[in-house]
Design a protein around this motif. Structure first.
Motif, PDB file in Angstrom:
ATOM      1  N   LEU B  12     -18.469  89.403  66.710  1.00  0.00           N
ATOM      2  CA  LEU B  12     -18.193  88.766  65.418  1.00  0.00           C
ATOM      3  C   LEU B  12     -19.479  88.524  64.646  1.00  0.00           C
ATOM      4  O   LEU B  12     -19.511  88.649  63.421  1.00  0.00           O
ATOM      5  N   GLU B  13     -20.545  88.191  65.363  1.00  0.00           N
ATOM      6  CA  GLU B  13     -21.813  87.952  64.687  1.00  0.00           C
ATOM      7  C   GLU B  13     -22.344  89.242  64.070  1.00  0.00           C
ATOM      8  O   GLU B  13     -22.873  89.248  62.961  1.00  0.00           O
ATOM      9  N   LEU B  17     -19.859  87.503  60.564  1.00  0.00           N
ATOM     10  CA  LEU B  17     -19.160  86.232  60.467  1.00  0.00           C
ATOM     11  C   LEU B  17     -20.050  85.120  61.016  1.00  0.00           C
ATOM     12  O   LEU B  17     -20.852  85.352  61.920  1.00  0.00           O
ATOM     13  N   PRO B  18     -19.949  83.917  60.460  1.00  0.00           N
ATOM     14  CA  PRO B  18     -20.746  82.807  60.987  1.00  0.00           C
ATOM     15  C   PRO B  18     -20.182  82.329  62.315  1.00  0.00           C
ATOM     16  O   PRO B  18     -18.978  82.109  62.449  1.00  0.00           O
ATOM     17  N   ILE B  29     -14.076  78.945  58.390  1.00  0.00           N
ATOM     18  CA  ILE B  29     -14.300  80.179  59.157  1.00  0.00           C
ATOM     19  C   ILE B  29     -15.066  79.866  60.435  1.00  0.00           C
ATOM     20  O   ILE B  29     -14.785  80.425  61.492  1.00  0.00           O
ATOM     21  N   GLU B  30     -16.026  78.944  60.337  1.00  0.00           N
ATOM     22  CA  GLU B  30     -16.767  78.578  61.539  1.00  0.00           C
ATOM     23  C   GLU B  30     -15.847  77.973  62.585  1.00  0.00           C
ATOM     24  O   GLU B  30     -15.982  78.210  63.775  1.00  0.00           O
ATOM     25  N   GLN B  31     -14.872  77.160  62.113  1.00  0.00           N
ATOM     26  CA  GLN B  31     -13.935  76.578  63.081  1.00  0.00           C
ATOM     27  C   GLN B  31     -13.043  77.651  63.688  1.00  0.00           C
ATOM     28  O   GLN B  31     -12.681  77.586  64.859  1.00  0.00           O
TER      29      GLN B  31
END
Lengths: 82, 240
Positions: B12-13, B17-18, B29-31
């Motif tokens: 994902l990184e 994505l964060p 999105i982080e959650q």
């Protein structure tokens, strides 16, 4: 599943959570007491509801202990009847 | 806890994505990309895909895959019927069996390097426990109507002021003990494995803990399901 391992799972399930349930009951009782003291009555009743909650929590812990033993006894009696 | 390598997080990184560095991030999105969320989805996809692959076409004479599922589902069905009766089992079998499979798989993927157990986060176990807790009250109210209140009033009317708080506290304690036991056991397993890998991974030091981890994972899944069944049975029967 063999009979032995079924029995084992039953015992694990019933007796394995005695410790956690006991501690959880005491924490919830005391937490409720502290909440009443500090948030509801604004520190005017400070030590009392904490102690009452603690006492109820300990009582609830013992009560859940007896419930677990009663449940296990019932299962043993049911098995004897079969 | 700092995990060594988590494959899904790395992928994902790379996609830009964060990824939250703590257990839970701040943005939406982080959650959603927190490790326990992505691995929950991984577990769900795994169960769906494996189920689809092995049960794609049902046959009268079962093959290897279908045989496995028939033994597993049949065994669980027998176990539930023995404990809570045919009627309640027919109503609740999909839910409890899903919990059993999900928890067992979620506990076990934590043993593979590069994966983590979603159940080693208190969020996952608390969510499962809240579902069980609310369901057992709904079952009680549907089975007993208003008389369900009698479960919380103790044996004698005189003792109601004493028994009501005690019963309520011990009922809420179920919420806490069920979630924290599963979370604690799995988190301990994960942490211990992580530390042993870091200290002496090259000398196979985590191997005995991994053997114990398999045992703990399966036993915790079984205990969670057994306690769920016990709670459902207790709230379904009449107050004494």
């Amino acid at each position: 599943m063999s009979k032995m391992s079924k029995e084992m799972i039953h015992l694990l399930g019933n007796y394995g959570h005695i410790g956690f349930t006991f501690v959880a009951a005491i924490f919830i009782g005391m937490g409720g007491g502290i909440l009443l003291d500090q948030k509801v009555f604004d520190d005017r009743t400070t030590p009392w509801f904490t102690f009452i909650g603690l006492a109820f929590g300990i009582a609830a812990g013992f009560k859940s202990l007896f419930d677990i033993i009663k449940q296990q006894n019932k299962e043993f009696n049911d098995k004897d009847k079969d | 806890m700092e995990h060594p390598i988590l494959f899904i997080s790395i992928i994902l990184e790379k996609l830009g994505l964060p990824i939250p560095h703590g257990p839970v991030g701040h943005g939406l999105i982080e959650q959603l990309t927190a490790p326990y969320m992505t691995y929950t989805w991984f577990t769900m996809i795994f169960l769906v895909v494996v189920g689809k692959l092995t049960l794609g076409n049902l046959e009268m004479v079962p093959g290897k895959g279908q045989n496995f599922w028939e033994i597993l589902i049949g065994g669980m069905d027998d176990f539930f019927v023995e404990n809570m009766g045919r009627e309640l089992t027919d109503k609740l079998f999909p839910m409890i069996a899903t919990f059993a499979l999900y928890i067992a798989v979620a506990n076990l993927i934590g043993l593979i390097p590069g994966f983590m157990s979603p159940t080693s986060s208190i969020n996952t176990t608390l969510a499962l426990t809240i579902i069980v807790w609310i369901t057992h009250h709904i079952i009680g109210i549907r089975a007993n109507g208003l008389a369900y209140v009698k479960h919380f009033l103790g044996p004698m009317p005189v003792l109601i002021p004493l028994m009501l708080p005690i019963e309520l506290i011990s009922n809420f304690a179920r919420l806490l003990s069920l979630s924290i036991r599963l979370f604690g056991n799995i988190m301990a397993k994960e942490t211990l494995l992580g530390i042993l890998f870091m200290l002496a991974g090259a000398y196979f030091a985590p191997l005995p803990i991994m053997v114990l981890g398999v045992l703990v994972s399966l036993v915790q899944a079984m205990v969670f399901v057994l306690l769920t069944v016990v709670y459902f049975t207790q709230s379904n029967e009449h107050a004494h």
